[in-house]
Design a protein around this motif. Structure first.
Motif, PDB file in Angstrom:
ATOM      1  N   PRO A 165      50.660  89.108  25.281  1.00  0.00           N
ATOM      2  CA  PRO A 165      52.117  89.190  25.463  1.00  0.00           C
ATOM      3  C   PRO A 165      52.780  89.894  24.295  1.00  0.00           C
ATOM      4  N   ASN A 166      54.005  90.294  24.476  1.00  0.00           N
ATOM      5  CA  ASN A 166      54.772  90.948  23.420  1.00  0.00           C
ATOM      6  C   ASN A 166      55.343  89.877  22.494  1.00  0.00           C
ATOM      7  N   LEU A 167      54.557  89.495  21.507  1.00  0.00           N
ATOM      8  CA  LEU A 167      54.963  88.413  20.611  1.00  0.00           C
ATOM      9  C   LEU A 167      56.162  88.790  19.752  1.00  0.00           C
ATOM     10  N   MET A 168      56.234  90.062  19.338  1.00  0.00           N
ATOM     11  CA  MET A 168      57.358  90.478  18.516  1.00  0.00           C
ATOM     12  C   MET A 168      58.657  90.514  19.312  1.00  0.00           C
ATOM     13  N   GLY A 169      58.572  90.510  20.628  1.00  0.00           N
ATOM     14  CA  GLY A 169      59.765  90.469  21.465  1.00  0.00           C
ATOM     15  C   GLY A 169      60.064  89.082  21.982  1.00  0.00           C
ATOM     16  N   SER A 170      59.312  88.086  21.494  1.00  0.00           N
ATOM     17  CA  SER A 170      59.508  86.706  21.935  1.00  0.00           C
ATOM     18  C   SER A 170      60.286  85.928  20.876  1.00  0.00           C
ATOM     19  N   ALA A 171      61.438  85.404  21.272  1.00  0.00           N
ATOM     20  CA  ALA A 171      62.255  84.640  20.326  1.00  0.00           C
ATOM     21  C   ALA A 171      61.554  83.361  19.892  1.00  0.00           C
ATOM     22  N   SER A 172      60.839  82.712  20.797  1.00  0.00           N
ATOM     23  CA  SER A 172      60.173  81.453  20.464  1.00  0.00           C
ATOM     24  C   SER A 172      58.993  81.661  19.516  1.00  0.00           C
ATOM     25  N   ALA A 173      58.399  82.864  19.538  1.00  0.00           N
ATOM     26  CA  ALA A 173      57.230  83.130  18.688  1.00  0.00           C
ATOM     27  C   ALA A 173      57.612  83.563  17.276  1.00  0.00           C
ATOM     28  N   PHE A 174      58.852  83.980  17.074  1.00  0.00           N
ATOM     29  CA  PHE A 174      59.233  84.546  15.776  1.00  0.00           C
ATOM     30  C   PHE A 174      59.032  83.579  14.605  1.00  0.00           C
ATOM     31  N   PRO A 175      59.483  82.313  14.674  1.00  0.00           N
ATOM     32  CA  PRO A 175      59.260  81.413  13.528  1.00  0.00           C
ATOM     33  C   PRO A 175      57.790  81.240  13.195  1.00  0.00           C
ATOM     34  N   HIS A 176      56.915  81.179  14.214  1.00  0.00           N
ATOM     35  CA  HIS A 176      55.483  81.012  13.967  1.00  0.00           C
ATOM     36  C   HIS A 176      54.903  82.256  13.286  1.00  0.00           C
ATOM     37  N   ILE A 177      55.315  83.426  13.761  1.00  0.00           N
ATOM     38  CA  ILE A 177      54.832  84.673  13.159  1.00  0.00           C
ATOM     39  C   ILE A 177      55.259  84.751  11.698  1.00  0.00           C
TER      40      ILE A 177
END
Length: 314
Positions: A165-177
């Motif tokens: 998936p496009n993790l950099m375009g996912s708001a929920s994934a941003f804090p984890h990244i």
């Protein structure tokens, strides 16, 4: 006699102080450049904080601009963006503390258990090196690795038939990244202080524990960790004093319109309001609010630490 004796004693004290002052002149001269830089670049610019209470106009200057009191603060507090950016800042900051505060301690304990000097040096170098990667380069690496079309991880997953998936375009994934890449980059460097604290432990404590039949785990829990506690408490106090301060550069470089819901923090909002939209008074008010909260948290946790463990900054 009593009065005369008191006069002689006072003269002696004065002469001792003068002698001590003369002996310390080289030390005072040594710290003088640092003191001048501190005053010039830290304390003198503090007068600029008054623009947070003014309707600042560049043509009028700081002192010529109209005084508006707490208007800029109320504007920020009543803004629809106040709660979202406050929540995002706290989520990323607290998440970072939960992950990144214990990991350097764990790395230091692991390093102290490595007996081979060759493997210990290799372990230290591999954990320290990421710290020296610049923020811009690090953000470029993150975006390359996490690219859903051409990233390394996407290529590897494609071999097993998994679409990334496009993790950099996912708001929920941003804090984890943000948090886990920060952990990978800095835990080795942050562990240096704890490694230094462990190296100062008296070796006779380990020898006595070995004679008493203690194994490695006993030594870690009964010698290493108690010896680290004063350092841990001081570092925790300092860390809690920067809860509201999340790294601006990395967040701003990783931010985009798709993850903006969780990546917009106080630091990036201040930048956009101040430099991009020229609302200098509002951005100064937000920055002052941020720093006051950090100061309050620092004092509170310092007080709690002094009461519980007797370890504090002052």
């Amino acid at each position: 006699m009593h009065a005369n004796g008191f006069a002689i004693s006072a003269k002696e004290k004065k002469s001792r102080r003068l002698l001590l002052l003369k002996r310390s002149v080289p030390l005072y001269l040594l710290i003088l450049p640092s003191l001048i830089l501190l005053i010039v670049f830290t304390y003198i610019p503090m007068y600029g904080v008054t623009i947070a209470f003014k309707d600042y106009k560049t043509g009028l200057g700081i002192f010529g601009s109209e005084w508006v009191g707490f208007k800029n603060f109320t504007t920020f507090f009543n803004s629809y963006q106040f709660w979202p950016i406050l929540r995002n800042t706290l989520v990323i900051s607290i998440y970072s503390i939960v992950v990144m505060f214990p990991l350097p301690i764990l790395v230091a304990l692991i390093c102290s258990q490595i007996t081979s000097s060759r493997y210990k040096k290799f372990f230290q170098v591999t954990t320290y090196l990421p710290h020296f990667i610049s923020t811009v380069v690090m953000c470029g690496m993150i975006m390359l690795f996490l690219s859903p079309s051409s990233g390394i991880i996407a290529k590897l997953l494609s071999f097993v038939g998994i679409d990334m998936p496009n993790l950099m375009g996912s708001a929920s994934a941003f804090p984890h990244i943000y948090v886990w890449t920060e952990a990978w980059q800095h835990i080795g460097w942050d562990s240096i202080l704890y490694i230094a604290a462990l190296s100062s432990i008296d070796p006779t404590l380990y020898e006595a524990a070995t004679i008493d039949g203690a194994n490695k785990w006993h030594k870690i829990f009964h010698i290493d960790i108690p010896s680290l506690l004063p350092t841990i408490m001081i570092m925790l106090i300092l860390r809690m004093g920067s809860v509201m301060s999340v790294g601006f550069e990395k967040v701003y470089l990783l931010q985009n319109s798709l993850n903006n819901a969780t990546s917009e923090i106080i630091a990036t909002y201040v930048y956009k309001m101040g430099l991009l939209k020229s609302q200098y008074s509002l951005s100064a008010a937000i920055g002052l609010f941020n720093n006051v909260i950090n100061l309050i948290l620092l004092l509170v946790f310092n007080f709690i630490s002094a009461k519980i463990s007797e370890d504090s900054l002052f």
